[in-house]
Scaffold this motif. Structure first.
Motif, short mmCIF file in Angstrom:
data_model
loop_
_atom_site.label_atom_id
_atom_site.label_comp_id
_atom_site.label_asym_id
_atom_site.label_seq_id
_atom_site.Cartn_x
_atom_site.Cartn_y
_atom_site.Cartn_z
N LEU A 91 -6.07 -5.36 -5.41
CA LEU A 91 -4.79 -5.13 -6.04
C LEU A 91 -4.71 -5.88 -7.37
O LEU A 91 -5.34 -6.93 -7.55
CB LEU A 91 -3.65 -5.54 -5.11
N THR A 92 -3.93 -5.37 -8.30
CA THR A 92 -3.88 -5.87 -9.67
C THR A 92 -2.44 -6.18 -10.08
O THR A 92 -1.50 -5.96 -9.32
CB THR A 92 -4.44 -4.82 -10.64
N ARG A 93 -2.28 -6.67 -11.30
CA ARG A 93 -0.95 -6.92 -11.85
C ARG A 93 -0.12 -5.64 -11.85
O ARG A 93 1.08 -5.67 -11.54
CB ARG A 93 -1.09 -7.48 -13.27
N ALA A 94 -0.75 -4.52 -12.16
CA ALA A 94 -0.03 -3.25 -12.15
C ALA A 94 0.47 -2.90 -10.76
O ALA A 94 1.57 -2.35 -10.59
CB ALA A 94 -0.92 -2.13 -12.69
N ASP A 95 -0.32 -3.23 -9.74
CA ASP A 95 0.11 -2.98 -8.36
C ASP A 95 1.32 -3.85 -8.00
O ASP A 95 2.24 -3.39 -7.33
CB ASP A 95 -1.04 -3.27 -7.39
N VAL A 96 1.29 -5.11 -8.44
CA VAL A 96 2.43 -6.00 -8.19
C VAL A 96 3.69 -5.43 -8.83
O VAL A 96 4.75 -5.34 -8.19
CB VAL A 96 2.15 -7.42 -8.75
N ASP A 97 3.59 -5.02 -10.09
CA ASP A 97 4.74 -4.45 -10.78
C ASP A 97 5.28 -3.23 -10.04
O ASP A 97 6.50 -3.07 -9.87
CB ASP A 97 4.36 -4.04 -12.21
N ASP A 98 4.38 -2.39 -9.58
CA ASP A 98 4.79 -1.16 -8.91
C ASP A 98 5.41 -1.44 -7.55
O ASP A 98 6.40 -0.82 -7.15
CB ASP A 98 3.59 -0.23 -8.76
N LEU A 99 4.83 -2.39 -6.82
CA LEU A 99 5.38 -2.74 -5.51
C LEU A 99 6.81 -3.26 -5.62
O LEU A 99 7.69 -2.86 -4.84
CB LEU A 99 4.49 -3.80 -4.83
N PHE A 100 7.05 -4.14 -6.57
CA PHE A 100 8.40 -4.68 -6.70
C PHE A 100 9.36 -3.69 -7.35
O PHE A 100 10.58 -3.80 -7.15
CB PHE A 100 8.37 -6.01 -7.47
N LEU A 101 8.84 -2.74 -8.10
CA LEU A 101 9.69 -1.66 -8.62
C LEU A 101 10.34 -0.91 -7.48
O LEU A 101 11.50 -0.48 -7.57
CB LEU A 101 8.85 -0.70 -9.47
N VAL A 102 9.61 -0.76 -6.38
CA VAL A 102 10.13 -0.09 -5.19
C VAL A 102 10.86 -1.08 -4.27
O VAL A 102 11.95 -0.80 -3.76
CB VAL A 102 8.98 0.58 -4.41
N ARG A 103 10.25 -2.24 -4.08
CA ARG A 103 10.74 -3.18 -3.08
C ARG A 103 12.11 -3.78 -3.43
O ARG A 103 12.98 -3.90 -2.56
CB ARG A 103 9.72 -4.31 -2.90
#
Length: 222
Positions: free
Chosen positions: A79-91
């Motif tokens: 997982l990458t910084r982009a994945d973190v951003d996307d996860l919290f965009l939803v979470r």
């Protein structure tokens, strides 16, 4: 029960058990990112049929714990910084809406939430990192499940799996004392029936976790 039905039930049980074992190995950090899950190798290692191995792997792909490309074996993603951003965009919007709904309905899961907080607070310094993450995320899962929406719970479990994997791979959390304090603050607002304060505290908690992970990825690139 017919023999065919019994065989199907037995197969489901084996698939679930295999998926649980593979899940634990991924979330415990035993299998590094990039590790492949060849169905034939899993079938041989566990002494199960290839279709059973395929079903278990597919379950983990659906949870976001594995990824799979066409005609290639599944693998543990990095997982990458982009994945973190996307996860919290939803979470973040999902969980802030959850606490709003719980106050409106008066269905705060006090017992389950308190148990998750207590379990986290009791963990020793030598506890596996995955146990720490599990207790942390179980608090959030208890709130989501209390909404009693099958679709919401199913959606959140997919996000939770990736969040767990992200924290295991980075070996990072906000720290036990801070998380316990912030979870207690959210629960306090929920018990008081203060929806606005519960939303604010949950948002602050998640924003802090997101920023912390973002900084970690920035540092790893530096």
């Amino acid at each position: 029960m017919s023999q065919d039905a019994a065989i199907r039930l037995s197969t489901v049980s084996v698939v679930d058990a295999l998926a649980a074992s593979l899940r634990d190995r991924v979330l415990d950090g035993q299998l590094a990112s990039g590790t492949t899950f060849a169905e034939t190798e899993i079938a041989t290692e566990y002494g199960v049929s290839r279709p059973t191995a395929r079903s278990a792997v597919t379950a983990l792909v659906h949870e976001g714990l594995l990824q799979r490309e066409a005609n290639k074996p599944a693998y543990v993603p990095h997982l990458t910084r982009a994945d973190v951003d996307d996860l919290f965009l939803v979470r973040t919007p999902l969980e802030t809406q959850v606490v709003q709904v719980l106050v409106e309905r008066g269905t705060v899961p006090v017992t389950a939430a308190e148990r998750a907080i207590a379990d986290l607070d009791r963990l020793g310094a030598d506890a596996p990192h995955s146990a720490f993450v599990e207790s942390d995320l179980r608090f959030h899962q208890s709130l989501v499940d209390a909404v009693d929406s099958p679709r919401l719970s199913r959606l959140y479990r997919g996000i939770k799996g990736e969040m767990h994997l992200c924290m295991v791979q980075t070996r990072h959390t906000l720290g036990r004392e801070r998380i316990v304090a912030e979870h207690c603050a959210v629960l306090e607002s929920l018990r008081a029936g203060d929806a606005d304060e519960a939303v604010r505290r949950m948002r602050d908690h998640l924003d802090g976790a997101c920023r912390s992970l973002q900084r970690l990825f920035e540092e790893s690139r530096g």
